[in-house]
Design a protein around this motif. Structure first.
Motif, PDB file in Angstrom:
ATOM      1  N   GLU A   1     -82.807  27.053 -78.134  1.00  8.76           N
ATOM      2  CA  GLU A   1     -82.924  25.612 -77.928  1.00  8.76           C
ATOM      3  C   GLU A   1     -82.822  25.224 -76.455  1.00  8.76           C
ATOM      4  O   GLU A   1     -82.799  24.029 -76.128  1.00  8.76           O
ATOM      5  CB  GLU A   1     -81.813  24.889 -78.716  1.00  8.76           C
ATOM      6  CG  GLU A   1     -81.892  25.102 -80.222  1.00  8.76           C
ATOM      7  CD  GLU A   1     -80.755  24.417 -80.955  1.00  8.76           C
ATOM      8  OE1 GLU A   1     -79.758  24.045 -80.290  1.00  8.76           O
ATOM      9  OE2 GLU A   1     -80.866  24.250 -82.185  1.00  8.76           O
ATOM     10  N   VAL A   2     -82.788  26.192 -75.556  1.00 16.66           N
ATOM     11  CA  VAL A   2     -82.610  25.913 -74.135  1.00 16.66           C
ATOM     12  C   VAL A   2     -83.947  25.565 -73.487  1.00 16.66           C
ATOM     13  O   VAL A   2     -84.942  26.274 -73.655  1.00 16.66           O
ATOM     14  CB  VAL A   2     -81.966  27.110 -73.409  1.00 16.66           C
ATOM     15  CG1 VAL A   2     -81.818  26.805 -71.919  1.00 16.66           C
ATOM     16  CG2 VAL A   2     -80.617  27.434 -74.036  1.00 16.66           C
ATOM     17  N   VAL A   3     -83.953  24.464 -72.734  1.00 16.69           N
ATOM     18  CA  VAL A   3     -85.149  23.998 -72.039  1.00 16.69           C
ATOM     19  C   VAL A   3     -84.790  23.764 -70.574  1.00 16.69           C
ATOM     20  O   VAL A   3     -83.756  23.161 -70.268  1.00 16.69           O
ATOM     21  CB  VAL A   3     -85.673  22.685 -72.661  1.00 16.69           C
ATOM     22  CG1 VAL A   3     -86.857  22.137 -71.871  1.00 16.69           C
ATOM     23  CG2 VAL A   3     -86.066  22.910 -74.118  1.00 16.69           C
ATOM     24  N   THR A   4     -85.624  24.281 -69.679  1.00 22.43           N
ATOM     25  CA  THR A   4     -85.450  24.025 -68.244  1.00 22.43           C
ATOM     26  C   THR A   4     -86.263  22.801 -67.869  1.00 22.43           C
ATOM     27  O   THR A   4     -87.384  22.620 -68.347  1.00 22.43           O
ATOM     28  CB  THR A   4     -85.919  25.222 -67.412  1.00 22.43           C
ATOM     29  OG1 THR A   4     -85.199  26.393 -67.812  1.00 22.43           O
ATOM     30  CG2 THR A   4     -85.682  24.989 -65.920  1.00 22.43           C
ATOM     31  N   VAL A   5     -85.700  21.942 -67.010  1.00 17.54           N
ATOM     32  CA  VAL A   5     -86.414  20.731 -66.599  1.00 17.54           C
ATOM     33  C   VAL A   5     -86.378  20.597 -65.084  1.00 17.54           C
ATOM     34  O   VAL A   5     -85.517  21.153 -64.398  1.00 17.54           O
ATOM     35  CB  VAL A   5     -85.824  19.465 -67.268  1.00 17.54           C
ATOM     36  CG1 VAL A   5     -85.799  19.609 -68.775  1.00 17.54           C
ATOM     37  CG2 VAL A   5     -84.431  19.163 -66.750  1.00 17.54           C
ATOM     38  N   GLY A   6     -87.313  19.823 -64.575  1.00 19.60           N
ATOM     39  CA  GLY A   6     -87.389  19.568 -63.143  1.00 19.60           C
ATOM     40  C   GLY A   6     -88.392  18.464 -62.875  1.00 19.60           C
ATOM     41  O   GLY A   6     -88.883  17.803 -63.798  1.00 19.60           O
ATOM     42  N   LEU A   7     -88.715  18.245 -61.625  1.00 17.86           N
ATOM     43  CA  LEU A   7     -89.724  17.250 -61.248  1.00 17.86           C
ATOM     44  C   LEU A   7     -91.024  17.965 -60.903  1.00 17.86           C
ATOM     45  O   LEU A   7     -91.026  19.154 -60.587  1.00 17.86           O
ATOM     46  CB  LEU A   7     -89.232  16.384 -60.092  1.00 17.86           C
ATOM     47  CG  LEU A   7     -88.758  17.052 -58.802  1.00 17.86           C
ATOM     48  CD1 LEU A   7     -89.908  17.392 -57.879  1.00 17.86           C
ATOM     49  CD2 LEU A   7     -87.771  16.141 -58.070  1.00 17.86           C
ATOM     50  N   ASP A   8     -92.142  17.244 -60.950  1.00 21.94           N
ATOM     51  CA  ASP A   8     -93.431  17.896 -60.733  1.00 21.94           C
ATOM     52  C   ASP A   8     -93.871  17.839 -59.274  1.00 21.94           C
ATOM     53  O   ASP A   8     -93.188  17.278 -58.410  1.00 21.94           O
ATOM     54  CB  ASP A   8     -94.496  17.342 -61.687  1.00 21.94           C
ATOM     55  CG  ASP A   8     -94.955  15.931 -61.327  1.00 21.94           C
ATOM     56  OD1 ASP A   8     -94.540  15.383 -60.286  1.00 21.94           O
ATOM     57  OD2 ASP A   8     -95.759  15.364 -62.104  1.00 21.94           O
ATOM     58  N   ASP A   9     -95.024  18.447 -59.010  1.00 24.82           N
ATOM     59  CA  ASP A   9     -95.541  18.552 -57.649  1.00 24.82           C
ATOM     60  C   ASP A   9     -95.874  17.186 -57.056  1.00 24.82           C
ATOM     61  O   ASP A   9     -95.684  16.949 -55.865  1.00 24.82           O
ATOM     62  CB  ASP A   9     -96.774  19.455 -57.653  1.00 24.82           C
ATOM     63  CG  ASP A   9     -97.342  19.695 -56.264  1.00 24.82           C
ATOM     64  OD1 ASP A   9     -96.591  20.182 -55.398  1.00 24.82           O
ATOM     65  OD2 ASP A   9     -98.530  19.411 -56.044  1.00 24.82           O
ATOM     66  N   PHE A  10     -96.369  16.279 -57.888  1.00 23.93           N
ATOM     67  CA  PHE A  10     -96.658  14.929 -57.414  1.00 23.93           C
ATOM     68  C   PHE A  10     -95.390  14.269 -56.893  1.00 23.93           C
ATOM     69  O   PHE A  10     -95.369  13.687 -55.802  1.00 23.93           O
ATOM     70  CB  PHE A  10     -97.266  14.084 -58.531  1.00 23.93           C
ATOM     71  CG  PHE A  10     -97.373  12.628 -58.182  1.00 23.93           C
ATOM     72  CD1 PHE A  10     -98.481  12.146 -57.510  1.00 23.93           C
ATOM     73  CD2 PHE A  10     -96.356  11.737 -58.510  1.00 23.93           C
ATOM     74  CE1 PHE A  10     -98.577  10.803 -57.163  1.00 23.93           C
ATOM     75  CE2 PHE A  10     -96.436  10.393 -58.174  1.00 23.93           C
ATOM     76  CZ  PHE A  10     -97.550   9.923 -57.502  1.00 23.93           C
ATOM     77  N   ALA A  11     -94.320  14.330 -57.683  1.00 30.10           N
ATOM     78  CA  ALA A  11     -93.055  13.726 -57.267  1.00 30.10           C
ATOM     79  C   ALA A  11     -92.566  14.342 -55.964  1.00 30.10           C
ATOM     80  O   ALA A  11     -92.081  13.637 -55.070  1.00 30.10           O
ATOM     81  CB  ALA A  11     -92.002  13.897 -58.359  1.00 30.10           C
ATOM     82  N   GLY A  12     -92.695  15.671 -55.859  1.00 31.65           N
ATOM     83  CA  GLY A  12     -92.254  16.350 -54.651  1.00 31.65           C
ATOM     84  C   GLY A  12     -93.025  15.908 -53.423  1.00 31.65           C
ATOM     85  O   GLY A  12     -92.436  15.643 -52.362  1.00 31.65           O
TER      86      GLY A  12
END
Length: 228
Positions: free
Chosen positions: A75-86
């Motif tokens: 059930e583990v999910v990694t999250v982050g922001l995308d290239d556009f946001a960066g």
């Protein structure tokens, strides 16, 4: 359902998703080979493409607020922001992450970026409990925006209802259509506000959002990140 972004944001998301589904169908009919070359979706290796300016990583699912989710084990999910946001924010001065154990709601504000003394909120792509935070990003905030699909990941989240969450995220051709629509939204901004987007289609500079008038760029960022 509590974490459903349609319930959180209302009819706005329903209209956006419906539009993107139609647009994805048009792209499939008109440009299937070109789309496949630009955004293959078979692995989690980002595609280094110059157009349409922003990279979509293979195998990731994207939230319309420019965050991503990638399921790991169980059930583990990694999250982050995308290239556009960066690229919009550039190198932040700080990244404020939620605490381990905190409950996240899909489509609701989950973490903050600080740039030029201004705080920009970003929404969670999933609903669940935070299991771990990336301490490397807290110590070196620019990792979040320079390596958004690699060492710049932000959180590990336990998401018991991943399938339900995933239905509200974008992948494959739908994600391509959404990113193209994002580019069009940028192109429609007045030239005086976004002069870094050259009329010949040139690449925007890293941190292009911060080239805007200080009174405007924070508002534009929150509109794209759906955190206003």
């Amino acid at each position: 359902m509590q974490g459903d972004i349609f319930a959180t944001k209302g009819i706005e998301y329903l209209v956006v998703i419906a539009y993107l589904i139609v647009l994805a169908g048009v792209l499939w009919l008109l440009q299937p080979l070109r789309v496949a070359r630009l955004f293959g979706m078979k692995s989690r290796t980002p595609q280094a493409v110059a157009r349409p300016w922003f990279v979509l990583a293979n195998g990731y699912r994207f939230h319309p607020g420019h965050t991503w989710a990638a399921p790991e084990n169980g059930e583990v999910v990694t999250v982050g922001l995308d290239d556009f946001a960066g690229k919009l924010v550039g190198a932040p001065e700080a990244v404020e992450l939620p605490a381990v154990g905190q409950r996240l709601r899909q489509g609701e504000r989950a973490w903050n970026l600080t740039a030029d003394g201004r705080t920009i909120g970003m929404v969670s792509p999933v609903e669940g409990k935070v299991l771990a935070v990336n301490k490397a990003v807290v110590q070196d905030p620019k990792l979040a925006t320079t390596q958004p699909y690699g060492d710049g990941w932000l959180l590990k989240v336990r998401v018991p209802q991943w399938r339900t969450n995933a239905r509200n995220l974008l992948e494959g051709r739908l994600a391509v259509a959404w990113m193209r629509e994002t580019v069009e939204r940028l192109r429609q901004l007045p030239a005086g506000e976004l002069g870094v987007l050259m009329p010949d289609g040139g690449m925007p500079v890293f941190g292009f959002g911060r080239q805007l008038d200080p009174d405007h760029w924070e508002s534009i960022a929150s509109q794209f990140f759906l955190s206003d």
